[in-house]
Motif scaffolding. Structure first.
Motif, PDB file in Angstrom:
ATOM      1  N   SER A  94       5.751 -49.812  77.244  1.00  0.00           N
ATOM      2  CA  SER A  94       4.907 -48.890  78.008  1.00  0.00           C
ATOM      3  C   SER A  94       5.759 -48.229  79.071  1.00  0.00           C
ATOM      4  O   SER A  94       6.903 -48.640  79.303  1.00  0.00           O
ATOM      5  CB  SER A  94       3.741 -49.644  78.653  1.00  0.00           C
ATOM      6  N   SER A  95       5.185 -47.224  79.719  1.00  0.00           N
ATOM      7  CA  SER A  95       5.985 -46.429  80.640  1.00  0.00           C
ATOM      8  C   SER A  95       5.201 -46.127  81.907  1.00  0.00           C
ATOM      9  O   SER A  95       4.042 -45.698  81.835  1.00  0.00           O
ATOM     10  CB  SER A  95       6.373 -45.141  79.916  1.00  0.00           C
ATOM     11  N   ILE A  96       5.847 -46.351  83.035  1.00  0.00           N
ATOM     12  CA  ILE A  96       5.203 -46.106  84.326  1.00  0.00           C
ATOM     13  C   ILE A  96       4.683 -44.663  84.378  1.00  0.00           C
ATOM     14  O   ILE A  96       5.374 -43.728  83.939  1.00  0.00           O
ATOM     15  CB  ILE A  96       6.197 -46.386  85.479  1.00  0.00           C
ATOM     16  N   ALA A  97       3.480 -44.504  84.884  1.00  0.00           N
ATOM     17  CA  ALA A  97       2.836 -43.195  85.038  1.00  0.00           C
ATOM     18  C   ALA A  97       2.677 -42.453  83.709  1.00  0.00           C
ATOM     19  O   ALA A  97       2.455 -41.245  83.694  1.00  0.00           O
ATOM     20  CB  ALA A  97       3.604 -42.321  86.046  1.00  0.00           C
ATOM     21  N   GLY A  98       2.811 -43.181  82.609  1.00  0.00           N
ATOM     22  CA  GLY A  98       2.664 -42.548  81.293  1.00  0.00           C
ATOM     23  C   GLY A  98       3.729 -41.511  81.002  1.00  0.00           C
ATOM     24  O   GLY A  98       3.522 -40.592  80.203  1.00  0.00           O
ATOM     25  N   LEU A  99       4.900 -41.684  81.659  1.00  0.00           N
ATOM     26  CA  LEU A  99       5.993 -40.743  81.390  1.00  0.00           C
ATOM     27  C   LEU A  99       6.485 -40.959  79.968  1.00  0.00           C
ATOM     28  O   LEU A  99       6.307 -42.036  79.407  1.00  0.00           O
ATOM     29  CB  LEU A  99       7.165 -41.016  82.347  1.00  0.00           C
ATOM     30  N   GLY A 100       7.151 -39.971  79.421  1.00  0.00           N
ATOM     31  CA  GLY A 100       7.786 -40.230  78.131  1.00  0.00           C
ATOM     32  C   GLY A 100       7.691 -39.101  77.150  1.00  0.00           C
ATOM     33  O   GLY A 100       6.961 -38.137  77.335  1.00  0.00           O
ATOM     34  N   GLY A 101       8.479 -39.268  76.103  1.00  0.00           N
ATOM     35  CA  GLY A 101       8.546 -38.265  75.054  1.00  0.00           C
ATOM     36  C   GLY A 101       9.948 -38.269  74.505  1.00  0.00           C
ATOM     37  O   GLY A 101      10.815 -38.981  75.009  1.00  0.00           O
TER      38      GLY A 101
ATOM     39  N   ASN B  44       7.141 -34.039  90.457  1.00  0.00           N
ATOM     40  CA  ASN B  44       6.252 -32.903  90.633  1.00  0.00           C
ATOM     41  C   ASN B  44       5.380 -32.669  89.399  1.00  0.00           C
ATOM     42  O   ASN B  44       5.269 -31.563  88.893  1.00  0.00           O
ATOM     43  CB  ASN B  44       7.099 -31.656  90.959  1.00  0.00           C
ATOM     44  N   ARG B  45       4.812 -33.749  88.906  1.00  0.00           N
ATOM     45  CA  ARG B  45       3.921 -33.647  87.743  1.00  0.00           C
ATOM     46  C   ARG B  45       2.678 -34.502  88.013  1.00  0.00           C
ATOM     47  O   ARG B  45       2.700 -35.380  88.873  1.00  0.00           O
ATOM     48  CB  ARG B  45       4.633 -34.116  86.473  1.00  0.00           C
ATOM     49  N   SER B  46       1.621 -34.253  87.250  1.00  0.00           N
ATOM     50  CA  SER B  46       0.426 -35.062  87.490  1.00  0.00           C
ATOM     51  C   SER B  46       0.626 -36.451  86.875  1.00  0.00           C
ATOM     52  O   SER B  46       1.319 -36.597  85.875  1.00  0.00           O
ATOM     53  CB  SER B  46      -0.808 -34.370  86.923  1.00  0.00           C
ATOM     54  N   ASN B  47       0.008 -37.432  87.514  1.00  0.00           N
ATOM     55  CA  ASN B  47       0.146 -38.811  87.052  1.00  0.00           C
ATOM     56  C   ASN B  47      -0.631 -38.980  85.751  1.00  0.00           C
ATOM     57  O   ASN B  47      -1.846 -38.776  85.717  1.00  0.00           O
ATOM     58  CB  ASN B  47      -0.408 -39.730  88.156  1.00  0.00           C
TER      59      ASN B  47
END
Ligand code: HMG
Ligand code: MG
Length: 299
Positions: A231-238, A284-287
């Protein structure tokens, strides 16, 4: 029946930051990893030793590893595509490496510039070097529930490749739904079929949340005995080579669900939420964590 305990592999500093348009500074990467370590996560993917021409966001992973605080009970992992990457990982004193193959020919070409067969040939010396240096190897398989270029991927093929990764010396295979298209039925079917090729205890899951199915998929595979979840903090990823795919399941959302199921993790959710909010601000992105967003509204 769910497992009593779950291992979380935090991939945010790698899978998350590799996909950001802006290159995140070494200082912020170090801050993020140190904070994640403080939150109680025991396995953290800190970066990649890949070509900086291919993924510039992961350049300076060696500097990051030199500057982070090292805790003895935490496994610091990096991605390694070839022997050159392994040499760098070794010098940087990583605790574990991850090799990454794909279940789709086209994705393999786009991501690592080689066919699936060639990639496995490249992994042989990497795994031999890892064994000599007593470094455990994790294996990724991408596109296990669909490919951005080829569409459908046969679960039997995933099973055969997972077996090959295990035979190469990987102790664990992380099944990556790179573009986040899978549904719980498909996820469970995949586990059942891949489970005919490799022991289930060796399987981990890596769900991207593009279609909003990640938590549902995790819930479904927990019931099939899967105990290791990326899993990834703040749903970051790609992945830069899987355009349109969104982030991994957010670690905050995963921990919230596991807490609700009374499944043990070692993680302090409140601290995790704060980290997710701060890294989202830095980027600078939404959580993308629902739990992270809700907690801001409620507090
Ligand atoms: P290539 O161009 O075929 O490599 O790339 P090459 O061997 O021909 O070398 C070309 C240049 O790259 C040379 O430099 C090498 O020295 C250099 P030059 O002479 O041109 O200056 N090079 C390296 N530099 C640093 N570290 C290395 C390295 N290897 C070669 N290790 C290669 C092949 C595999 C290197 C390239 O395609 C690559 O780096 N790909 C990485 C792609 C990547 O990181 N993708 C994202 C991770 S996978 C993912 O996100 C999915 C996952 O999350 C699971 C899921 O969601 O499904 C894991
Ligand atoms: Mg991924």
């Amino acid at each position: 029946m769910y497992p009593k305990e779950v291992n979380i592999v935090e991939v945010g500093p790698r899978d998350g930051l590799q996909n950001e348009v802006e290159i995140v500074s070494v200082e912020d990467r170090v801050w993020l990893i140190n904070q994640l370590a403080q939150s109680g996560l025991k396995k953290i993917e800190v970066g990649s030793f890949v070509s900086p021409k291919w993924v510039p966001q992961m350049a300076d992973t060696d500097k990051v590893l030199r500057q982070i605080k090292r805790y003895k009970d935490i496994t610091y992992i990096t991605l390694v595509p070839n022997s050159k990457g392994f040499e760098q990982a070794l010098i940087s004193n990583v605790n574990e490496i991850a090799i990454f193959a794909a279940a789709s020919e086209t994705f393999s070409q786009k991501n690592i510039n080689s066919s699936i067969t060639e990639s496995f040939e490249r992994f042989i010396p990497v795994c031999e070097q890892a064994v000599r240096n007593k470094i455990p190897v994790r294996g990724y398989l991408s596109c296990v529930l669909g490919c951005p270029y080829e569409g459908y991927i046969a679960p039997e093929k995933v099973g055969e490749l997972a077996r090959k990764l295990l035979d190469l010396g990987c102790y664990e295979i992380s099944l990556g739904d790179t573009i986040g298209v899978g549904t719980p039925f498909q996820a469970v079917t995949l586990i059942d079929i891949v489970g005919n090729h490799v022991p289930r205890e060796c399987l981990a899951v890596h769900f991207h949340d593009t279609y909003g199915q990640a938590l549902a998929n995790i819930y479904a595979v927990l019931e099939r005995g899967i105990k290791t979840i990326d899993s990834s903090i703040a749903g970051l990823g790609g992945c830069p080579y899987a355009k349109g795919a969104s982030g991994n399941v957010a670690t905050e959302d995963l921990v919230y669900m596991l807490n609700g199921l009374e499944i043990k993790t070692s993680v302090n959710l409140d601290l995790l939420i704060q980290i997710g909010q701060k890294i989202s601000k830095i980027l600078n992105r939404s959580n993308a964590s629902k739990v992270g967003r809700a907690s801001k509204i409620l507090n």
